[in-house]
Motif scaffolding. Structure first.
Motif, PDB file in Angstrom:
ATOM      1  N   UNK A 205      37.652  43.870  21.650  1.00 37.78           N
ATOM      2  CA  UNK A 205      38.741  44.680  21.072  1.00 37.78           C
ATOM      3  C   UNK A 205      38.187  45.680  20.058  1.00 37.78           C
ATOM      4  N   UNK A 206      37.262  45.214  19.222  1.00 39.49           N
ATOM      5  CA  UNK A 206      36.669  46.095  18.206  1.00 39.49           C
ATOM      6  C   UNK A 206      35.959  47.278  18.860  1.00 39.49           C
ATOM      7  N   UNK A 207      35.195  47.002  19.914  1.00 39.53           N
ATOM      8  CA  UNK A 207      34.453  48.081  20.574  1.00 39.53           C
ATOM      9  C   UNK A 207      35.399  49.074  21.248  1.00 39.53           C
ATOM     10  N   UNK A 208      36.517  48.586  21.760  1.00 37.19           N
ATOM     11  CA  UNK A 208      37.511  49.499  22.354  1.00 37.19           C
ATOM     12  C   UNK A 208      38.079  50.415  21.272  1.00 37.19           C
ATOM     13  N   UNK A 209      38.388  49.847  20.115  1.00 37.47           N
ATOM     14  CA  UNK A 209      38.979  50.664  19.038  1.00 37.47           C
ATOM     15  C   UNK A 209      37.963  51.640  18.448  1.00 37.47           C
ATOM     16  N   UNK A 210      36.682  51.367  18.630  1.00 42.73           N
ATOM     17  CA  UNK A 210      35.648  52.285  18.125  1.00 42.73           C
ATOM     18  C   UNK A 210      35.397  53.455  19.068  1.00 42.73           C
ATOM     19  N   UNK A 211      35.940  53.381  20.285  1.00 41.03           N
ATOM     20  CA  UNK A 211      35.703  54.444  21.264  1.00 41.03           C
ATOM     21  C   UNK A 211      36.504  55.701  20.916  1.00 41.03           C
ATOM     22  N   UNK A 212      35.853  56.844  21.065  1.00 36.32           N
ATOM     23  CA  UNK A 212      36.539  58.123  20.824  1.00 36.32           C
ATOM     24  C   UNK A 212      37.406  58.509  22.028  1.00 36.32           C
ATOM     25  N   UNK A 213      37.297  57.743  23.119  1.00 34.61           N
ATOM     26  CA  UNK A 213      38.041  58.085  24.337  1.00 34.61           C
ATOM     27  C   UNK A 213      39.313  57.258  24.497  1.00 34.61           C
ATOM     28  N   UNK A 214      39.697  56.530  23.444  1.00 30.50           N
ATOM     29  CA  UNK A 214      40.923  55.729  23.487  1.00 30.50           C
ATOM     30  C   UNK A 214      41.921  56.323  22.491  1.00 30.50           C
ATOM     31  N   UNK A 215      43.162  56.537  22.962  1.00 32.98           N
ATOM     32  CA  UNK A 215      44.209  57.140  22.115  1.00 32.98           C
ATOM     33  C   UNK A 215      44.562  56.222  20.938  1.00 32.98           C
ATOM     34  N   UNK A 216      45.046  56.847  19.855  1.00 36.94           N
ATOM     35  CA  UNK A 216      45.383  56.096  18.637  1.00 36.94           C
ATOM     36  C   UNK A 216      46.462  55.040  18.879  1.00 36.94           C
ATOM     37  N   UNK A 217      47.465  55.381  19.675  1.00 35.53           N
ATOM     38  CA  UNK A 217      48.533  54.403  19.956  1.00 35.53           C
ATOM     39  C   UNK A 217      47.971  53.179  20.664  1.00 35.53           C
TER      40      UNK A 217
END
Length: 228
Positions: A205-217
């Motif tokens: 989950x942390x690595x997903x949230x660190x990605x610049x390619x995932x929207x804020x929502x």
């Protein structure tokens, strides 16, 4: 030949970079301090010459000497089966994340030989050795996080049961890459039944949230899925 290779490595030592690298790669105390662009350049030169003789006699004493062998295997032009023989001989030499990940990145022949390399990787994906397993996982995330393979990739990642830190980190990294490329399938897996331990699940989950390619929502939703 190996003495001249070592001489070329020693000539390229950067003491400042040696300190920097040693801090980045814990548990490795044999780093000379040669920057990656220099190693790649040297590997390309070796790959154009008698690279087979080089690989048969290469030294393993220093971090860079092992890294160089892995880079050379990635650059050489040869029959796939011969290359896979060299890959199999090299994998047991991997003892850190840096050599592992750079080696995997260089094995670009995988792109044109997906099914053959896929079957080659299967034994590594059930290995009990930390870096053999990491090798298999990093190969999956670089070359197989795509529609044709994602179901099989997620299934294999879910079966990994290993206490090694660098295995858990690789699984989390691989799942985050799957999520970035194929969010629906990966979300179904993460939100449903899975066999991930708490550390690997939350690290994913942390690595997903660190990605610049995932929207804020989406990041907000992912953060809400954290398990205590």
């Amino acid at each position: 030949m190996h003495n001249t290779i070592r001489k070329q490595l020693v000539e390229r030592i950067d003491p400042g970079y040696q300190k920097f690298s040693s801090a980045l790669i814990p548990n490795v105390d044999n780093i000379l301090g040669v920057r990656m662009p220099e190693l790649r350049q040297l590997a390309k030169e070796i790959a154009k010459g008698d690279w087979r003789a080089y690989l048969q006699t290469a030294n393993d004493e220093y971090f860079e000497e092992v890294m160089l062998q892995g880079l050379v295997i990635g650059y050489v032009k040869a029959d796939l089966e011969e290359l896979l023989t060299y890959v199999a001989e090299f994998v047991p030499k991997i003892d850190n994340w840096s050599v592992c990940d750079s080696f995997c990145s260089g094995l670009k022949m995988t792109k044109k030989n997906k099914e053959r390399v896929w079957s080659f990787l299967q034994s590594y994906l059930v290995s009990e050795k930390e870096y053999e397993l990491r090798f298999g996982i990093v190969m999956l995330l670089i070359y197989y996080s795509e529609p044709d393979y994602v179901d099989r990739v997620i299934d294999l990642l879910d079966r990994v049961q290993h206490e090694g830190y660098y295995v858990k980190m690789a699984v989390a990294w691989a799942l985050s890459i799957c999520f970035v490329k194929l969010p629906d399938k990966t979300m179904n897996y993460l939100a449903g039944e899975n066999s991930l331990d708490l550390f690997t699940y939350n690290k994913t989950l942390q690595k997903i949230t660190e990605s610049t390619r995932v929207e804020q929502d989406m990041k907000k939703l992912i953060r809400s899925m954290k398990k205590r």
